[in-house]
Design a protein around this motif. Structure first.
Motif, PDB file in Angstrom:
ATOM      1  N   GLU A  71      38.636  89.608 -29.072  1.00 16.36           N
ATOM      2  CA  GLU A  71      38.132  88.294 -29.731  1.00 16.36           C
ATOM      3  C   GLU A  71      37.664  87.230 -28.442  1.00 16.36           C
ATOM      4  N   ASP A  72      36.654  86.877 -28.717  1.00 18.12           N
ATOM      5  CA  ASP A  72      36.257  85.991 -27.656  1.00 18.12           C
ATOM      6  C   ASP A  72      36.814  84.575 -27.759  1.00 18.12           C
ATOM      7  N   PRO A  73      37.553  83.967 -26.808  1.00 15.44           N
ATOM      8  CA  PRO A  73      38.332  82.746 -26.536  1.00 15.44           C
ATOM      9  C   PRO A  73      37.410  81.429 -27.022  1.00 15.44           C
ATOM     10  N   GLU A  74      36.076  81.669 -26.823  1.00 14.51           N
ATOM     11  CA  GLU A  74      35.235  80.655 -27.180  1.00 14.51           C
ATOM     12  C   GLU A  74      34.970  80.389 -28.737  1.00 14.51           C
ATOM     13  N   PHE A  75      35.182  81.554 -29.371  1.00 13.08           N
ATOM     14  CA  PHE A  75      35.010  81.504 -30.981  1.00 13.08           C
ATOM     15  C   PHE A  75      36.326  81.672 -31.720  1.00 13.08           C
ATOM     16  N   THR A  76      37.439  81.631 -31.116  1.00 12.93           N
ATOM     17  CA  THR A  76      38.828  81.898 -31.817  1.00 12.93           C
ATOM     18  C   THR A  76      39.796  81.086 -31.223  1.00 12.93           C
ATOM     19  N   ASP A  77      40.611  80.327 -31.956  1.00 10.48           N
ATOM     20  CA  ASP A  77      41.602  79.528 -31.431  1.00 10.48           C
ATOM     21  C   ASP A  77      42.542  80.382 -30.832  1.00 10.48           C
ATOM     22  N   GLU A  78      42.976  81.566 -31.289  1.00 12.72           N
ATOM     23  CA  GLU A  78      44.041  82.293 -30.822  1.00 12.72           C
ATOM     24  C   GLU A  78      43.538  83.608 -30.387  1.00 12.72           C
ATOM     25  N   PRO A  79      42.850  84.060 -29.600  1.00 18.74           N
ATOM     26  CA  PRO A  79      42.320  85.524 -29.549  1.00 18.74           C
ATOM     27  C   PRO A  79      43.028  86.497 -29.180  1.00 18.74           C
ATOM     28  N   ARG A  80      42.868  87.384 -29.829  1.00 10.88           N
ATOM     29  CA  ARG A  80      43.469  88.737 -29.384  1.00 10.88           C
ATOM     30  C   ARG A  80      42.819  89.918 -29.005  1.00 10.88           C
ATOM     31  N   LEU A  81      43.318  90.955 -28.490  1.00 12.26           N
ATOM     32  CA  LEU A  81      42.843  92.076 -27.942  1.00 12.26           C
ATOM     33  C   LEU A  81      43.382  93.097 -28.791  1.00 12.26           C
TER      34      LEU A  81
END
Length: 167
Positions: free
Chosen positions: A129-139
């Motif tokens: 998940e892109d850290p620019e588009f998600t508050d808490e990005p995950r792999l």
């Protein structure tokens, strides 16, 4: 970028909810102001029902998107990527979800996938998940195999890993 997009809708939490849904689902907005996935139109009533707003909020949000050149460029070019995560239980796949301290740190995907490769685990799909588009990005890593405890421990012990979950 996510914060900049959300700032454009700062006076309307309802419109921010629409924007968040469009980004999370990879929905586009066509020239007619309709929400689409590829060439398939998503009814505004369905979007509104999903996030608990009035259909007119979706209409006004798409109007703002089309009027703003930067938003138009983003939302006319976003697309959805099929994910195996929801199919994992049906296909007997393993999903490893990893939350990290700093999603913008270099080498996260390489170190995690390298650890799995070192343990003889092949990966069917990787979603970051892109850290620019998600508050808490995950792999997310989807594999055909159950992960051995040793591999899980090695990943958990990586300095940037905050939390891991197996599904």
């Amino acid at each position: 970028m996510f914060d900049e997009i959300m700032e454009k809708f700062e006076g309307s939490p309802s419109q921010q909810a629409v924007i968040r849904l469009l980004l999370e689902r990879g929905f586009s907005v066509n020239d007619d102001g309709r929400v689409v996935s590829g060439g398939i139109e998503i009814p505004n009533t369905g979007i509104a029902r999903e996030i608990g707003v009035d259909r007119r909020v979706v209409d006004s949000t798409t109007d703002v998107i089309l009027e703003d050149p930067e938003l138009r460029r983003i939302f006319q070019n976003i697309s959805q990527v099929p994910s195996l995560m929801d199919l994992a239980p049906v296909l007997d796949l393993t999903v490893l979800s990893i939350a990290v301290d700093d999603a913008e740190q270099e080498g996260i995907v390489a170190r995690v996938t390298g650890t799995l490769a070192d343990n003889g685990i092949s990966i069917r799909q990787t979603i970051s998940e892109d850290p620019e588009f998600t508050d808490e990005p995950r792999l997310y890593l989807i594999t055909d195999e159950t992960l051995p405890g040793e591999a899980i421990t090695e990943i958990r012990d990586l300095e940037f890993v905050r939390k891991i979950e197996l599904q």
